[in-house]
Write a protein that holds these residues in place. Structure first.
Motif, PDB file in Angstrom:
ATOM      1  N   GLY A  16       0.625  -1.367  -0.204  1.00  0.00           N
ATOM      2  CA  GLY A  16      -0.076  -0.035  -0.099  1.00  0.00           C
ATOM      3  C   GLY A  16       1.336   1.659   0.150  1.00  0.00           C
ATOM      4  N   PRO A  26       1.446   6.710   1.078  1.00  0.00           N
ATOM      5  CA  PRO A  26       0.387   5.474   1.592  1.00  0.00           C
ATOM      6  C   PRO A  26       0.254   5.999  -0.480  1.00  0.00           C
ATOM      7  N   ALA A  28      -1.851   3.694  -4.102  1.00  0.00           N
ATOM      8  CA  ALA A  28      -3.814   2.773  -4.233  1.00  0.00           C
ATOM      9  C   ALA A  28      -2.794   2.571  -5.488  1.00  0.00           C
ATOM     10  N   TYR A  36      -1.808  -3.994  -7.033  1.00  0.00           N
ATOM     11  CA  TYR A  36      -0.480  -2.731  -6.119  1.00  0.00           C
ATOM     12  C   TYR A  36      -0.255  -2.051  -8.112  1.00  0.00           C
TER      13      TYR A  36
END
Length: 252
Positions: A16, A26, A28, A36
């Motif tokens: 993540g 982070p 996405a 991933y």
């Protein structure tokens, strides 16, 4: 057939996102069906096109935290046509206030009619689990995975990173009486066989990919961030490639 730039990183980042200098960033997933984020974010954005010379094209991108990513950067692609081929340069410049690790790559797709072979010098390969994240490095190549003496680009799935790349690869298309040599001058200049490349050989599509990259898959989660370069504001990273075509036999 086609190619796209891998910027500001290559291939997949797990977990993540990643942590750097004590800060978690982070990230996405950015492609349908992929768990991933993959191949950076430059391939998802529009680039501006310029033609400074008759034989040159340049593409530029100003990226600001695209899709919530931590990266702010300026990227340049330059293509220069010459007799027998092309010189290609990809440069990324960090424009953010805090330093971040960067990586680059190119992702060309090549046709693979029957008989197509890839030859390149490597020393090892990262084996991976079904989601393509690396699990083990080995110098013992699985059957049909060794490109050093020439390998068939048809066969079982390969979606893996090779280590100890010499910086030069050759693709032969015997039926077309054509060969392509790709060189990465900085690796060749060091003469240490310390480059990195990826091979994507799918059993279901009509093309294969040989990708020169600066770091292994998921390097963000490996000790020492191998192959990644930490850039401060205004610093740059460049990947330069030379593509040269030759005829392998006279036409009739």
């Amino acid at each position: 057939m086609a190619s796209f730039p891998l910027v500001p990183w290559s291939n997949r980042i797990s977990a993540g996102g990643f942590e750097f200098d004590g800060v978690h960033h982070p990230m996405a997933p950015n492609r349908a069906g992929e768990p991933y984020p993959i191949h950076g974010d430059g391939w998802l954005q529009p680039w501006a096109l310029h033609q400074p010379k008759d034989n040159m094209l340049e593409m530029t991108l100003e990226s600001q935290a695209f899709d919530g990513n931590p990266y702010n950067y300026r990227a340049l692609q330059r293509f220069v046509l010459i007799d027998g081929g092309m010189d290609q340069t990809l440069t990324v410049t960090h424009t953010g206030e805090t330093p971040l690790p960067y990586g680059l790559g190119q992702h060309p797709f090549f046709p693979r009619p029957v008989g197509t072979r890839l030859t390149t010098q490597v020393q090892g390969v990262w084996l991976s689990r079904p989601d393509c994240l690396p699990t083990q490095h080995t110098t013992q190549f699985p059957p049909s995975w060794d490109p050093r003496a020439g390998m068939d680009v048809h066969g079982s799935l390969i979606d893996n990173a090779y280590t100890g790349w010499s910086g030069e690869a050759r693709i032969n298309w015997p039926e077309q009486q054509l060969a392509l040599t790709m060189r990465e001058p900085s690796i060749l200049g060091r003469g240490q066989n310390d480059g990195m490349c990826l091979l994507y050989r799918s059993p279901v599509i009509s093309a294969f990919c040989f990708e020169p990259v600066t770091h292994p898959i998921d390097a963000f989660h490996m000790p020492g961030l191998p192959g990644l370069k930490v850039l401060h504001k205004g610093e740059s990273l460049t990947l330069h490639l030379e593509w040269r075509f030759t005829e392998t036999a006279s036409t009739v």
